[in-house]
Scaffold this motif. Structure first.
Motif, PDB file in Angstrom:
ATOM      1  N   GLY A  40       8.725  -3.250 -35.037  1.00 26.66           N
ATOM      2  CA  GLY A  40       8.273  -3.114 -33.890  1.00 26.66           C
ATOM      3  C   GLY A  40       7.141  -4.342 -33.470  1.00 26.66           C
ATOM      4  N   PRO A  41       6.499  -4.315 -32.209  1.00 28.62           N
ATOM      5  CA  PRO A  41       5.532  -5.271 -31.797  1.00 28.62           C
ATOM      6  C   PRO A  41       4.058  -4.927 -32.380  1.00 28.62           C
ATOM      7  CG  PRO A  41       5.649  -3.359 -29.858  1.00 28.62           C
ATOM      8  CD  PRO A  41       6.880  -3.132 -31.174  1.00 28.62           C
ATOM      9  N   TYR A  42       3.999  -4.002 -32.994  1.00 27.32           N
ATOM     10  CA  TYR A  42       2.515  -3.910 -33.469  1.00 27.32           C
ATOM     11  C   TYR A  42       2.584  -4.107 -35.025  1.00 27.32           C
ATOM     12  CZ  TYR A  42       2.800  -1.827 -28.940  1.00 27.32           C
ATOM     13  OH  TYR A  42       3.185  -1.327 -27.777  1.00 27.32           O
ATOM     14  N   GLY A  43       3.436  -4.485 -35.894  1.00 28.47           N
ATOM     15  CA  GLY A  43       3.566  -4.480 -37.211  1.00 28.47           C
ATOM     16  C   GLY A  43       3.219  -5.779 -38.065  1.00 28.47           C
ATOM     17  N   GLN A  44       2.639  -6.832 -37.040  1.00 31.75           N
ATOM     18  CA  GLN A  44       2.319  -7.935 -37.450  1.00 31.75           C
ATOM     19  C   GLN A  44       1.451  -8.567 -36.596  1.00 31.75           C
ATOM     20  OE1 GLN A  44       5.212 -11.636 -37.583  1.00 31.75           O
ATOM     21  NE2 GLN A  44       6.641 -10.035 -36.685  1.00 31.75           N
ATOM     22  N   GLY A  45       0.770  -9.707 -36.990  1.00 37.13           N
ATOM     23  CA  GLY A  45      -0.237 -10.558 -36.214  1.00 37.13           C
ATOM     24  C   GLY A  45      -1.565 -10.587 -36.228  1.00 37.13           C
ATOM     25  N   GLY A  46      -2.268 -10.640 -35.235  1.00 36.82           N
ATOM     26  CA  GLY A  46      -3.910 -10.555 -35.380  1.00 36.82           C
ATOM     27  C   GLY A  46      -4.534  -9.900 -34.484  1.00 36.82           C
ATOM     28  N   SER A  47      -3.830  -8.640 -33.801  1.00 34.04           N
ATOM     29  CA  SER A  47      -4.244  -7.718 -32.859  1.00 34.04           C
ATOM     30  C   SER A  47      -5.231  -6.883 -33.640  1.00 34.04           C
ATOM     31  CB  SER A  47      -3.219  -7.143 -32.029  1.00 34.04           C
ATOM     32  OG  SER A  47      -2.718  -6.277 -32.926  1.00 34.04           O
ATOM     33  N   ARG A  48      -6.101  -6.440 -32.984  1.00 35.67           N
ATOM     34  CA  ARG A  48      -7.061  -5.036 -33.445  1.00 35.67           C
ATOM     35  C   ARG A  48      -6.327  -4.125 -33.786  1.00 35.67           C
ATOM     36  NH1 ARG A  48     -12.460  -4.973 -32.125  1.00 35.67           N
ATOM     37  NH2 ARG A  48     -12.376  -2.631 -31.915  1.00 35.67           N
ATOM     38  N   LYS A  49      -5.076  -3.661 -32.997  1.00 34.87           N
ATOM     39  CA  LYS A  49      -4.380  -2.604 -33.401  1.00 34.87           C
ATOM     40  C   LYS A  49      -3.782  -2.699 -34.779  1.00 34.87           C
ATOM     41  CE  LYS A  49      -0.514   0.261 -31.936  1.00 34.87           C
ATOM     42  NZ  LYS A  49      -1.132   1.544 -32.305  1.00 34.87           N
ATOM     43  N   TYR A  50      -3.070  -3.752 -34.994  1.00 34.36           N
ATOM     44  CA  TYR A  50      -2.316  -3.918 -35.996  1.00 34.36           C
ATOM     45  C   TYR A  50      -3.087  -4.313 -37.381  1.00 34.36           C
ATOM     46  CZ  TYR A  50      -0.117  -6.705 -39.932  1.00 34.36           C
ATOM     47  OH  TYR A  50       0.539  -6.975 -40.904  1.00 34.36           O
ATOM     48  N   LEU A  51      -4.305  -5.059 -37.229  1.00 30.84           N
ATOM     49  CA  LEU A  51      -5.365  -5.194 -38.250  1.00 30.84           C
ATOM     50  C   LEU A  51      -5.920  -3.731 -38.723  1.00 30.84           C
ATOM     51  CD1 LEU A  51      -6.983  -8.575 -37.239  1.00 30.84           C
ATOM     52  CD2 LEU A  51      -5.119  -8.153 -38.925  1.00 30.84           C
ATOM     53  N   LEU A  52      -6.472  -3.293 -37.982  1.00 38.35           N
ATOM     54  CA  LEU A  52      -7.035  -2.046 -38.222  1.00 38.35           C
ATOM     55  C   LEU A  52      -6.282  -0.772 -38.542  1.00 38.35           C
ATOM     56  CD1 LEU A  52      -9.946  -2.140 -35.509  1.00 38.35           C
ATOM     57  CD2 LEU A  52     -10.049  -2.812 -37.911  1.00 38.35           C
ATOM     58  N   SER A  53      -5.138  -0.949 -38.171  1.00 39.87           N
ATOM     59  CA  SER A  53      -4.218   0.367 -38.516  1.00 39.87           C
ATOM     60  C   SER A  53      -3.701  -0.178 -39.818  1.00 39.87           C
ATOM     61  CB  SER A  53      -2.879   0.431 -37.636  1.00 39.87           C
ATOM     62  OG  SER A  53      -3.386   0.649 -36.246  1.00 39.87           O
ATOM     63  N   SER A  54      -3.484  -1.452 -40.153  1.00 43.16           N
ATOM     64  CA  SER A  54      -3.002  -1.891 -41.583  1.00 43.16           C
ATOM     65  C   SER A  54      -4.020  -1.590 -42.444  1.00 43.16           C
ATOM     66  CB  SER A  54      -2.435  -3.570 -41.557  1.00 43.16           C
ATOM     67  OG  SER A  54      -1.874  -3.805 -42.817  1.00 43.16           O
ATOM     68  N   LEU A  55      -5.254  -1.901 -42.261  1.00 41.36           N
ATOM     69  CA  LEU A  55      -6.447  -1.601 -43.268  1.00 41.36           C
ATOM     70  C   LEU A  55      -6.223   0.104 -43.624  1.00 41.36           C
ATOM     71  CD1 LEU A  55      -8.921  -2.420 -44.854  1.00 41.36           C
ATOM     72  CD2 LEU A  55     -10.248  -2.285 -42.788  1.00 41.36           C
ATOM     73  N   ASP A  56      -6.132   0.662 -42.632  1.00 41.11           N
ATOM     74  CA  ASP A  56      -6.363   2.220 -42.881  1.00 41.11           C
ATOM     75  C   ASP A  56      -5.024   2.544 -43.927  1.00 41.11           C
ATOM     76  OD1 ASP A  56      -8.489   2.763 -41.357  1.00 41.11           O
ATOM     77  OD2 ASP A  56      -7.365   3.313 -39.478  1.00 41.11           O
ATOM     78  N   ARG A  57      -4.048   1.911 -43.649  1.00 39.88           N
ATOM     79  CA  ARG A  57      -2.704   2.259 -44.428  1.00 39.88           C
ATOM     80  C   ARG A  57      -2.951   1.685 -45.621  1.00 39.88           C
ATOM     81  NH1 ARG A  57       3.107   1.881 -41.566  1.00 39.88           N
ATOM     82  NH2 ARG A  57       2.459   2.981 -39.381  1.00 39.88           N
ATOM     83  N   SER A  58      -3.711   0.662 -45.863  1.00 41.43           N
ATOM     84  CA  SER A  58      -3.768  -0.282 -47.358  1.00 41.43           C
ATOM     85  C   SER A  58      -4.896   0.700 -47.966  1.00 41.43           C
ATOM     86  CB  SER A  58      -4.342  -1.419 -47.135  1.00 41.43           C
ATOM     87  OG  SER A  58      -3.801  -2.591 -46.677  1.00 41.43           O
ATOM     88  N   LEU A  59      -5.817   1.281 -47.421  1.00 42.58           N
ATOM     89  CA  LEU A  59      -6.747   2.233 -48.254  1.00 42.58           C
ATOM     90  C   LEU A  59      -6.221   3.406 -48.597  1.00 42.58           C
ATOM     91  CD1 LEU A  59     -10.072   1.714 -45.713  1.00 42.58           C
ATOM     92  CD2 LEU A  59      -9.582   0.444 -47.907  1.00 42.58           C
ATOM     93  N   GLN A  60      -5.428   4.006 -47.843  1.00 45.17           N
ATOM     94  CA  GLN A  60      -4.638   5.246 -48.071  1.00 45.17           C
ATOM     95  C   GLN A  60      -3.478   5.005 -49.295  1.00 45.17           C
ATOM     96  OE1 GLN A  60      -2.344   6.293 -44.376  1.00 45.17           O
ATOM     97  NE2 GLN A  60      -4.219   6.661 -43.429  1.00 45.17           N
ATOM     98  N   ARG A  61      -2.838   3.860 -49.439  1.00 51.31           N
ATOM     99  CA  ARG A  61      -2.130   3.512 -50.524  1.00 51.31           C
ATOM    100  C   ARG A  61      -2.770   3.351 -51.732  1.00 51.31           C
ATOM    101  NH1 ARG A  61       1.186   0.771 -46.229  1.00 51.31           N
ATOM    102  NH2 ARG A  61      -0.238  -1.124 -46.558  1.00 51.31           N
TER     103      ARG A  61
END
Length: 355
Positions: free
Chosen positions: A114-135
């Motif tokens: 999808g459109p929010y699964g890569q790049g440099g947007s605030r949505k992607y970066l902060l969502s990804s960080l949350d998931r990384s911390l969960q993992r």
């Protein structure tokens, strides 16, 4: 993936882990120090490697004074698995020593559809960080990176996401990776204005890819020059050029090697000219009582702007051998001249490969 049994005996790291040969350098002008060799979990910490091998490598690294473990959201395979496996090791082995560790992760390349699964947007970066911390099962990382420059996202948006990650306590420091010298200068300026300065850059750098150095034929500064100017540290990834700068390919492509599998290793690298260079470098390494890999790592660390190099490892033996590079980081003028005649020129990639 094999997992640990509940009755696994507790592990205690070596009490003399900071009394050996490992050295530590400050990140630019900042207070954080990293081991000059860090362990990267890019290729060998997903489902393709037995879990107990991963555990043995991480333990051996920490026993040798390696305190920095470098990850990204999509390290695996599959994506995210390296963080999951490292999180298991944190819970079972390393949790009592969390304050001695520097854990870094990144976001920027493709992670989910999808459109929010890569790049440099605030949505992607902060969502990804949350998931990384969960993992990983932790509440913060020590360094969070923008893994790549995104031409489709305003740079101030990307830097504001890093600023928010630090301000909300999910990261202690912010960094960038794979940015050009000019992009780095702009990003650093924006970050300072936001109040969360960038402290480190992770570029690709090896004997065969010297794009971070100043091109003597150009008036523009190199990336390392900009990092010194901005007070930032540098940590090089792919310092062995995906294993090319090791003894593995001195006589061609062995079965089962990374070159034989394709992927991130370009088969075009292994032409007759490259093999001639590798063999000459190997002879010089032997004269220094080093392996070719140790020579390549030491050569990068000769740069005062370099804080650390990130190495991978598929076995404890490989890790131990490469960590021994720290025993001899000095070069004579003649050695450096000999090396310069065999490798890429300053400011260039031997194959003009982009970063």
């Amino acid at each position: 993936m094999s997992q640990l049994s509940s009755d696994h005996a507790p592990w205690t790291p070596h009490p003399a882990r900071y009394d050996g040969t490992m050295a530590y350098r400050r990140i630019g002008r900042w207070g954080l120090r990293l081991p000059v060799i860090s362990l990267g979990l890019w290729q060998n910490f997903g489902d393709s490697q037995p879990f107990e091998v991963q555990r043995a490598i991480v333990r051996a690294a920490f026993d040798a004074g390696v305190t920095h473990f470098d990850l990204a959201n999509n390290y695996g395979p599959p994506y995210g698995q390296a963080e999951i496996n490292f999180g298991t090791l944190l819970r079972t082995d390393l949790a009592p020593w969390r304050d001695e560790l520097v854990i870094s992760t990144k976001a920027g390349y493709d992670m989910w559809p999808g459109p929010y699964g890569q790049g440099g947007s605030r949505k992607y970066l902060l969502s990804s960080l949350d998931r990384s911390l969960q993992r990983m099962g932790i509440d913060h990382v020590d360094i969070f990176y923008s893994h790549r420059f995104d031409p489709d996202t305003p740079l101030d948006e990307t830097m504001s996401a890093l600023d928010q990650a630090v301000r909300c306590g999910k990261a202690i420091y912010a960094g960038i990776s794979n940015y050009t010298a000019e992009q780095t200068r702009k990003a650093a300026s924006i970050s300072r204005e936001l109040g969360t300065p960038l402290v480190i850059h992770q570029p690709r750098y090896s004997m065969f890819n010297r794009w971070v150095e100043k091109d003597p034929d150009s008036s523009e500064p190199g990336l390392l020059d900009v990092l010194v100017e901005q007070g930032m540290g540098a940590i090089a990834f792919s310092p062995l050029h995906q294993g090319l700068l090791t003894a593995r390919y001195l006589h061609g492509v062995p079965k089962g090697s990374r070159a034989s599998r394709g992927g991130s290793f370009a088969s075009s690298w292994l032409d007759d000219g490259t093999l001639t260079r590798l063999r000459a470098l190997n002879e010089l390494a032997a004269a220094r009582n080093q392996t070719l890999a140790q020579l390549a790592l030491a050569w990068i660390l000769r740069q005062p702007a370099l804080t650390s190099v990130v190495i991978g490892a598929s076995s404890v033996a490989q890790l131990t051998s490469n960590l021994a590079a720290v025993r001899n980081l000095d070069f004579s003028f003649e050695e450096l001249a000999h090396i310069d005649a065999l490798i890429a020129p300053a400011g260039h990639d031997l194959w003009q490969r982009t970063t």
